[in-house]
Each structure stands twice: as structure tokens, then as C-alpha cells.
Scaffold this motif. Structure first.
Motif, PDB file in Angstrom:
ATOM      1  N   ASN A   1     -38.777 119.763  39.944  1.00  0.00           N
ATOM      2  CA  ASN A   1     -38.542 121.204  39.929  1.00  0.00           C
ATOM      3  C   ASN A   1     -37.166 121.489  39.324  1.00  0.00           C
ATOM      4  N   GLU A   2     -36.778 122.762  39.285  1.00  0.00           N
ATOM      5  CA  GLU A   2     -35.526 123.140  38.624  1.00  0.00           C
ATOM      6  C   GLU A   2     -34.306 122.629  39.376  1.00  0.00           C
ATOM      7  N   GLN A   3     -34.500 122.238  40.650  1.00  0.00           N
ATOM      8  CA  GLN A   3     -33.401 121.649  41.404  1.00  0.00           C
ATOM      9  C   GLN A   3     -33.344 120.141  41.238  1.00  0.00           C
TER      10      GLN A   3
END
Length: 731
Positions: free
Chosen positions: A107-109
Motif C-alpha cells: 500500500n502507499e504506506q
């Protein structure tokens, strides 16, 4: 009976025939249907192949990858593009479950995600609804430490022929490049904004109507306002009214393609109505199609540099002690006045020289003498009023250019006012000193006007000479009879000055710029005039040349210099002597100098000859021979006024030149004038490349000395290290 038996048999045969025909027809019908179905199946197969071909062709050119999976999560089909995006093999992926594909999703994290949860049908809400794409990262095998590939994922249910959901269609779009471009644009925009907001000079974005769209704090501070107040403001409204037309012309030329950018110096009006000088730099930004889009403007405060330039200009044109115009400005003013029509009887020149000023200097010191000169300057200003220009030529010599509709009357009024004001003693400290003046007047007659400023100044000087000779403290007016008498008299005076040792030599120190210790001196001739006091070379050298006395003067100076050198306590110091072209060529100067060096047993190198570049322009074989003779005898040759003459560089190669002296015109511009600094640095580099001694003259402050030393000039002289002094003042 046979006939009776044959009748039933015929009926049976007919029935059998009919049945056979019907069966045949049925078979034919069935066969036809079968063939039709085969043809239909073949057509459908061909259509299927065509559709597959088109599907494969579409997948080969599209940037989107397509993944088809069953409702149970089994891969039914995967395009080559999708396989490349996911980093898997297309042929081996078909039939696998999505959860078992060898991929890592982030994910974006940067946290790992379940592929089935991202690509599976669990994220598809209802048939016919396409959710918003989800941005995920894909870490490809063997790319440890490399940023993941950013992919947009979107899934939807694909209904079957029976209206039921048959499969899940997932599209994959690689947005890594686009994200990088967007990030780069965002970073670039941020950097530009930070640079603009924190720039030490004013910056603004201006639309095509020349209206401010955005400005930075430095621009607002320069104008004494806020950034918000500047937005929407017309740039031209910041200027003074008289400068707006010129600015608009430059803007129109930019828009018309006549230039790509422009830079002008102008004045802006601050919010408090004060004016500031600025340099406006403007560039036009165009679209990729070449159409004008907007302007980028930089505004630099040039008020201080403008004031410094004006101060330098003023200093170059005015006497530093009295603030009066100097000789250069006087000649410019007088020449411009004489070029105007109808100057006869409207212009006059008054030359003023103080009587007894030398005694004041000798008795009370130069500081008291300077106070007297400042007082006299005030007297001349007051007497002239607004009727002309007052100047100081040097020493106690003043000149006034009078401009009045009635020139003769006005110039006599000025002369009378000067005499009257000088009757009052000058208060210096606790003393009251009496000073008087001799005045010479030249009226602008047609003959003098035709000769220009030099002619009128010479006439006023001739009248002044007559006033001095006639008893001083009086006024004389020039007439034509004075010219011959004055010239002949001046020549006779010069001959007498040489015969009676009135021409003396003073010595200005030359120092090593490393430690500012004195290493030598330059010999400078002075005329100790019995009536006019100590005269600098500018007051009599031209007359020396006219009278043909250059060689005797050179011999006199050479004799005094060698005698001085032989008696100095520091035997390591040297003295340079200025020699002009007309003093070389006949051998007398060289013979005298070498004879004196031999007679006084002066060590080689302690006497140096300086000659200007201009004196070499017409140098002949004899002059070159004489220079070579001096150099061979241990007398170094320096090229004076280096960088100002017109002599070719070949003189540095062909003549026995041992060193150069940087002309003071370059030194005076340091550090304010960057061009003067660059020239000084370049000339120094040239001299050092030729292994020559480098001396810079005209140094007046520590900044100049430091700059010249850092840029390779070894020695220096100027008022910073002391002026020319008589020999008895030299330790």
C-alpha cells in the motif's frame, strides 16, 4: 383371383414407398439442419477467432493490462501487458489462483497487501458498478532497494450470457512514470515557490496585461507594501509617470517577438511616496506552441549602487578638498558652453591665484593651508552666485566660468567681489591670516571662441601671469599682445629655473604590497617658483616641451636622483625616473645618467627608468638602442601607464622592458567598478606571464591595495602610502 390378390400388394408397396420418401425427406431435412448447425458453429468459431485476434491486438497496443479470473479466483486469462506489470509469466499464470501468483503488493504506506484481497472479486460490490481505482505498489523480484512500481487497480464483474456473473475483469495501469513526473513537477513548483519567496531580490509573475499575479516578500518590502496588495496591480503603475511609456515600449517589443527579455534601470514609487532606483529584468515565458503565456520579473534595488556611481562620478569631476569642479569638469563645462550659439559677450573666464599662499603653508602647515583654500572656495562661490561654474585646478589655482547676458559686466563684478571678500582676514584656529588674489580675465571674443576651451583658458592664464608680474593682488584682462610676451616670458623663466636649480625632485614611496614596507621611490619633478610657489608638473611640463628643454630637464633630474640614491641610508631602496620619448634618441640623457651612476658608484638596479606607452608609439631605432644600452648597464626599464596607451604588445616582447606600472585610472575604479578590476587582473596576469615586475599606482585605500595584492600586483604606490616628499623628509 390373382387380380384380387395383387391389389393389396400394390397398396402395401405404395405405403412403403411413401414411408421411404418421408424418411428420406426427414433425413435430408435433418442433414440440412446439421449442415446449417455446422456452418453456424464454424461461423461462430471464426468469429471467436477474429474476436480473440482483435482482443490480442488490442492488448498489444493498450497501456492497460487485463486480468480475467473466475468467481473462485482462478486466472482465466492474463494479457502480456498485465503480466509485465505484475512481473509474472502469462503462460504459466493461467489456471493459477490469484492468491498464489508470485507477486508482492504494497500500500502507499509500504505495507504488504494480500493479492487476492486487491485483485479478487471480494472488492467488487455489485455487477455494473466500477469502483474507484486503487493505487498499489508492486515490488518486482530482484529489485531490493528499488522503489516499487506504482499501479492503479480497478475490478468489475462481467455478466455471462445467462445474465449471471461469470467472471471478474481487473484492469492494471502502470502510473509509475506519471507519478514521477507529477512528483517532479510538484517538487519543481515547490522549489520555484520557495526560491521565489526567499529570494533576496524582488520577483513577480505577471500576466500578459502586465498585471501582477504573484509577488514575493522582497518585492513587497522594496515597495513598502504587502504581497497581497501587489496582486492584481499593474506593473506600470509602480513607475513614475515619465518612465511608463519607455517601459510599455519594452513590453510591447517582448510580446511582438522583437526581443526575448529586457533589462532597464528606472525609478519605482514606494507606498510612502519615496522613490527608489531599481533594475527591472523581464523575461517572457511562452507555451510549448510558442504563444506568449506570462512574464517572469526580477526587481533589484539599485539605489545604493546608483548613489555610489553618482558619488564616484562626482568625485571624478570635483576637487575632494573644496567640492568645486576639477579641471576635467571645468573643461567639459566650458567647451559645452562655447558650442552654444551667441556666446560672444555672454561668457568670460576668470583665473584666480592666491598671493602669499606658500608662506602660509610653510609657516602654519598644510592643514592651515587647506582651511584657507576651503575659505577661498566659499568666497568664489558667493562672488559668482548662480552666474557660472567655480573650479579648483590644483594648489591655489582657481578658475571661474562666468555665464551672463552681459558677460563683461558680470565677470568684473565677480572679480571685485572676490577682492573685497579677501580683504577680510581668514580665521584659522586662533589666527587671523591675510590672503589676497591675483586675477586674470579672458572675454569670449570670436577668435578665442574659435580656439575652444583650451584657448580661452590659456588667455585667462596669460592675463593672470600679467597680474602677477604687475605687482599681484590685482585684475588684468587678456589682450592679444599678452600671448607672445607670455610664451617668451615663460620660456625664459624655465631656462632661469633650470640654471638656478628651481626645478627640484620630490620622492613618492613605493611599497611591497605584502607587508607595505617601502622598497623604493618614484622621482617627481616640481618647480619651486619664486612668486607662484611650488608648481606641479601639469603647470609647466607642456611649456618645457614647447621650449625644447626636455633633455636639459631630464639631465637635471637624473643628476639629482643619483645623488639622492647615493646618500640614502637604506642602500636596498631604488628610485625610478620618468623619461619621455623626446628625452631619448640623442644619447645625452643616457650618457648623463650612466655617468652619474658611475661617478657615485651606485649599485646596478637602484636607478630605474620609467617611460609611458604613448612615448613608444613613434620610437625609432636610436631610442630602442638607448633603452638597450641602459638595460645592459643594469638600469631596469619600466613601462608606465600600462594599459592606457596604443602601443602594440610587441613592445613588451621587443624592448628590454623589465616591468610595468598599472595606470591609476584602473586603480581608481577598484572595487566599485568591476570592469576596472577585471582589467587590472588581466594586465597583471599578462605581466606575470612575461616574468615582469608589477607595480600599481594611484592606490588610495586598503581595499584597492588588498585587491591588487590578491590579484598578483607585487608593488604599489599612492596616497595610501604617502605623497611625494622633498629629499630632506625621506628617512
Amino acid at each position: 383371383m390373382i387380380a384380387a390378390a395383387a391389389a393389396p400388394l400394390g397398396v402395401v408397396s405404395l405405403v412403403i414407398a411413401v414411408v421411404a420418401v418421408v424418411a428420406l425427406v426427414t433425413v435430408l431435412v435433418l442433414l440440412g439442419r446439421q449442415r446449417a448447425q455446422v456452418r453456424k458453429a464454424n461461423d461462430l468459431l471464426d468469429l471467436s477467432r477474429e474476436l480473440r485476434h482483435r482482443y490480442d491486438a488490442l492488448q498489444s497496443v493498450t497501456k492497460e493490462g487485463v486480468l480475467v479470473q473466475s468467481l473462485g479466483g482462478q486466472v482465466l486469462d492474463i494479457s502480456e501487458r498485465a503480466a509485465a506489470i505484475l512481473g509474472v509469466d502469462a503462460s504459466t499464470s493461467v489456471g493459477l489462483r490469484v492468491a498464489n501468483l508470485p507477486i508482492v503488493l504494497l500500500n502507499e504506506q509500504g505495507l504488504a497487501m494480500n493479492p487476492a484481497a486487491v485483485l479478487g472479486n471480494g472488492r467488487v460490490p455489485v455487477p455494473g458498478h466500477v469502483p474507484e481505482p486503487e493505487l498499489v505498489g508492486i515490488a518486482l523480484p530482484g529489485t531490493v532497494g528499488t522503489p516499487p512500481r506504482m499501479v492503479q487497480v480497478s475490478s468489475q464483474l462481467v455478466p455471462g450470457a445467462d445474465g449471471e456473473s461469470a467472471a471478474v475483469l481487473t484492469t492494471l495501469v502502470d502510473v509509475t512514470g506519471r507519478r514521477e513526473v507529477e512528483a517532479a513537477l510538484t517538487r519543481s513548483e515547490m522549489q520555484f515557490r520557495v526560491a521565489m519567496e526567499n529570494a533576496p531580490i524582488g520577483m513577480a509573475l505577471v500576466d500578459l496585461d502586465w498585471r501582477i499575479v504573484e509577488a514575493n516578500a522582497a518585492f513587497a518590502e522594496l515597495l513598502g507594501t504587502s504581497v497581497g496588495a501587489l496582486r492584481g496591480y499593474l506593473m506600470e503603475d509602480l513607475s513614475t509617470p515619465e518612465e511608463r511609456a519607455a517601459e510599455r515600449l519594452e513590453v510591447d517589443r517582448l510580446l511582438g517577438g522583437g526581443q526575448h527579455r529586457f533589462s532597464i534601470e528606472k525609478r519605482y514609487q514606494r507606498a510612502d511616496d519615496h522613490l527608489v532606483w531599481v533594475v527591472l529584468d523581464t523575461a517572457l515565458v511562452r507555451t510549448p506552441a510558442g504563444d506568449p503565456d506570462h512574464f517572469v520579473v526580477q526587481v533589484r534595488d539599485s539605489t545604493e549602487s546608483r548613489l555610489q556611481a553618482e558619488m564616484l562620478t562626482h568625485r571624478a569631476m570635483h576637487d575632494p578638498l573644496t567640492g568645486l569642479a576639477n579641471r576635467t569638469l571645468l573643461q567639459e563645462v566650458l567647451q559645452s558652453v562655447l558650442e552654444q550659439p551667441g556666446v560672444v559677450d555672454r561668457v568670460a573666464v576668470l583665473a584666480c591665484d592666491l598671493d602669499g599662499f606658500k608662506e602660509i603653508n610653510d609657516r602654519y602647515g598644510h592643514a592651515s593651508g587647506d582651511e584657507v583654500l576651503v575659505h577661498v572656495a566659499g568666497v568664489l562661490r558667493a562672488a559668482t552666485g548662480r552666474r557660472g561654474t567655480v573650479s579648483r585646478l590644483g594648489g591655489d589655482e582657481f578658475v571661474v566660468v562666468v555665464q551672463d547676458p552681459d558677460g563683461p559686466r558680470a565677470v568684473f563684478e565677480v572679480a571685485s567681489a572676490i577682492h573685497a571678500a579677501l580683504h577680510e582676514p581668514v580665521r584659522v584656529a586662533r589666527r587671523r591670516l591675510t590672503v589676497a588674489a591675483s586675477i586674470g580675465i579672458a572675454l569670449a571674443t570670436p577668435d578665442l571662441v574659435e580656439g575652444g576651451a583650451p584657448s580661452l583658458l590659456a588667455a585667462a592664464d596669460a592675463a593672470l601671469y600679467r597680474a602677477k608680474a604687475a605687482g599681484r593682488s590685482r585684475t588684468e584682462v587678456y589682450d592679444a599682445s599678452m600671448e607672445q610676451a607670455t610664451t617668451a616670458g615663460a620660456h625664459r623663466e624655465l631656462v632661469a629655473a633650470i640654471e638656478h636649480d628651481q626645478l627640484v625632485v620630490h620622492y613618492q614611496p613605493i611599497v611591497d604590497l605584502t607587508d607595505q614596507q617601502v622598497v623604493g621611490y618614484e622621482a617627481l619633478v616640481r618647480w619651486q617658483h619664486p612668486h607662484r610657489g611650488l608648481l606641479l608638473p601639469g603647470a609647466f611640463l607642456s611649456s618645457v616641451q614647447e621650449a625644447g628643454l626636455s633633455v636639459p630637464l631630464g639631465q637635471l633630474v637624473a643628476t639629482q636622483v643619483v645623488d639622492f640614491v647615493s646618500h640614502t641610508s637604506d642602500q636596498s631602496r631604488w628610485v625610478s625616473v620618468n623619461v619621455s620619448a623626446d628625452q631619448l634618441g640623442d644619447g645625452e640623457f643616457a650618457t648623463t645618467l650612466l655617468a652619474e651612476i658611475s661617478r657615485h658608484r651606485v649599485a646596478p638596479g637602484r636607478i630605474v627608468v620609467e617611460l609611458t606607452e604613448s612615448s613608444l608609439v613613434a620610437s625609432g631605432t636610436r631610442i630602442r638602442h638607448e633603452l638597450t644600452q641602459l638595460s645592459a648597464a643594469g638600469v631596469p626599464i619600466l613601462l608606465d601607464d600600462f594599459g592606457t596607451g596604443v602601443s602594440p604588445l610587441s613592445y613588451l616582447r621587443d624592448l628590454p622592458v623589465a616591468g610595468v606600472k598599472l595606470d591609476m585610472s584602473f586603480t581608481s575604479g577598484i572595487p566599485e567598478d568591476p570592469t576596472a578590476g577585471k582589467v587590472a587582473r588581466a594586465l597583471g596576469a599578462l605581466a606575470r606571464e612575461l616574468a615582469m615586475v608589477t607595480i600599481a599606482e594611484g592606490i588610495e585605500n586598503d581595499q584597492q591595495a588588498d585587491y591588487l595584492h590578491r590579484n598578483g600586483w607585487r608593488y604599489g604606490q599612492g596616497w595610501l602610502f604617502g605623497g611625494a616628499q622633498p629629499p630632506d623628509s625621506i628617512p
